[in-house]
Scaffold this motif. Structure first.
Motif, PDB file in Angstrom:
ATOM      1  N   ILE A 149       0.774  -1.044   0.115  1.00  0.00           N
ATOM      2  CA  ILE A 149       0.097  -0.101   0.011  1.00  0.00           C
ATOM      3  C   ILE A 149       0.785   1.244   0.091  1.00  0.00           C
ATOM      4  N   ASN A 203       0.688   4.951   0.158  1.00  0.00           N
ATOM      5  CA  ASN A 203      -0.220   5.876   0.368  1.00  0.00           C
ATOM      6  C   ASN A 203       0.456   7.098   0.692  1.00  0.00           C
ATOM      7  N   ASP A 261      -4.975   7.278   6.163  1.00  0.00           N
ATOM      8  CA  ASP A 261      -5.389   6.116   6.867  1.00  0.00           C
ATOM      9  C   ASP A 261      -6.667   5.369   6.568  1.00  0.00           C
ATOM     10  N   SER A 314      -6.691   3.705   3.173  1.00  0.00           N
ATOM     11  CA  SER A 314      -5.927   2.423   3.435  1.00  0.00           C
ATOM     12  C   SER A 314      -6.741   1.420   4.113  1.00  0.00           C
ATOM     13  N   ARG A 315      -7.207   1.654   5.116  1.00  0.00           N
ATOM     14  CA  ARG A 315      -8.156   0.800   5.724  1.00  0.00           C
ATOM     15  C   ARG A 315      -9.169   0.326   5.269  1.00  0.00           C
ATOM     16  N   GLU A 365      -7.837  -2.171   2.697  1.00  0.00           N
ATOM     17  CA  GLU A 365      -7.665  -3.598   3.378  1.00  0.00           C
ATOM     18  C   GLU A 365      -8.787  -4.492   3.761  1.00  0.00           C
ATOM     19  N   PHE A 411      -0.784  -7.248   4.163  1.00  0.00           N
ATOM     20  CA  PHE A 411      -0.498  -5.963   3.635  1.00  0.00           C
ATOM     21  C   PHE A 411       0.974  -5.372   4.295  1.00  0.00           C
ATOM     22  N   PRO A 446       2.790  -1.555   4.149  1.00  0.00           N
ATOM     23  CA  PRO A 446       2.890  -0.317   3.903  1.00  0.00           C
ATOM     24  C   PRO A 446       4.134   0.319   3.462  1.00  0.00           C
ATOM     25  N   VAL A 453       5.991   4.994   4.324  1.00  0.00           N
ATOM     26  CA  VAL A 453       5.135   5.500   5.532  1.00  0.00           C
ATOM     27  C   VAL A 453       5.770   6.890   5.775  1.00  0.00           C
ATOM     28  N   LYS A 496       6.432  12.572  -1.165  1.00  0.00           N
ATOM     29  CA  LYS A 496       4.978  12.060  -1.695  1.00  0.00           C
ATOM     30  C   LYS A 496       4.496  12.944  -2.434  1.00  0.00           C
ATOM     31  N   SER A 543      -2.049   2.227  -4.782  1.00  0.00           N
ATOM     32  CA  SER A 543      -1.342   3.546  -4.506  1.00  0.00           C
ATOM     33  C   SER A 543      -2.580   4.468  -4.134  1.00  0.00           C
TER      34      SER A 543
END
Length: 260
Positions: A36, A38, A69, A72-73, A76, A87, A89, A92, A99, A136
């Motif tokens: 992931i 992010n 977050d 992302s959750r 998932e 998963f 990350p 981070v 980013k 992403s």
């Protein structure tokens, strides 16, 4: 002749960019390792356009929503319901400028072509983490987005960045709030993309983006100084942004064949 070649080239790029959103049929192995990436910013943006477009402004607010977050959750949780996956990350603790640069690269991949540095980073990340797929989460500026803009005045698109609130004041709204047109508007928005990259070779498989909002923010305090949004208004935005971000995630996963 040069202009003709340029026009054809841009048409080809546009067609390639549109193809990225078409459904594909990805199959993840049992126990797949999913990266992931992010790079979504944690701040929200307020874009305001006045009736004559003078004294318009854009302002960024720090918020405690943790929208990155949340998305992302969402990803998932959607995938956990379909299989037993791991998963991982990615990046981070990367600096904000990295980013932002990566988000720009992801948008380029969605629009037309993947930058060499992004491809190299994804390839290295896949190898180091033994990943089966990378998902992403990022945002974009609509001035560099090939799809239709959510907010248009006349024939001109209004540029918005990230996610947050778009407001517009109009001359007629000062006369009567019962008029069917010409009213002030306050609309949440989310320029959020969820892109899915397959690893061997590293290529963009598909993506999904948040739709234009059709739900105006109710009871917006137009009589207040809107150059400083109140905590109440900011908290009212949160569920709208989360819903739009979740839709981007659901669309991307469905386009990849990872959701029904």
């Amino acid at each position: 002749m040069c202009k003709l070649h340029l026009t054809i080239f841009l048409m080809v790029l546009s067609a390639l960019g549109c193809a990225g959103s078409q459904p594909v049929h990805m199959q993840l192995p049992p126990g797949a390792r999913i990266g992931i990436l992010n790079v979504l910013e944690p701040q929200m943006t307020h874009v305001h356009v006045r009736s004559l477009r003078f004294d318009s402004f854009t302002k960024v607010y720090d918020v405690d929503w943790n929208t990155p977050d949340y998305i992302s959750r969402t990803i998932e949780n959607d995938l956990k319901a379909r299989g037993n996956y791991t998963f991982i990350p990615i990046a981070v603790n990367a600096p904000a400028d990295w980013k932002q640069s990566t988000a720009t690269g992801i948008l380029s991949a969605v629009n037309a072509w993947m930058p060499r540095d992004l491809r190299a980073f994804l390839k290295q990340t896949v190898e180091e983490n033994r990943l089966d797929v990378i998902i992403s989460v990022s945002s974009y500026d609509t001035s560099t987005w090939q799809q239709d803009a959510c907010f248009v005045i006349g024939k001109s698109a209004v540029d918005t960045q990230g996610y947050g609130l778009f407001t517009r004041t109009r001359v007629l709204s000062g006369f009567s709030n019962r008029l069917p047109v010409g009213q002030n508007t306050a609309t949440p928005y989310a320029n959020i993309i969820v892109a899915i990259f397959q690893p061997q070779p590293v290529t963009l498989a598909t993506y999904g983006w948040a739709p234009c909002s059709t739900s105006p923010l109710p009871d917006f305090p137009w009589a207040d100084d809107i150059q400083l949004l109140s905590p109440t208004v900011i908290q009212q935005l949160r569920p709208h942004i989360e819903r739009l971000g979740a839709e981007a995630a659901h669309t991307a996963l469905a386009n990849a064949g990872l959701l029904p």
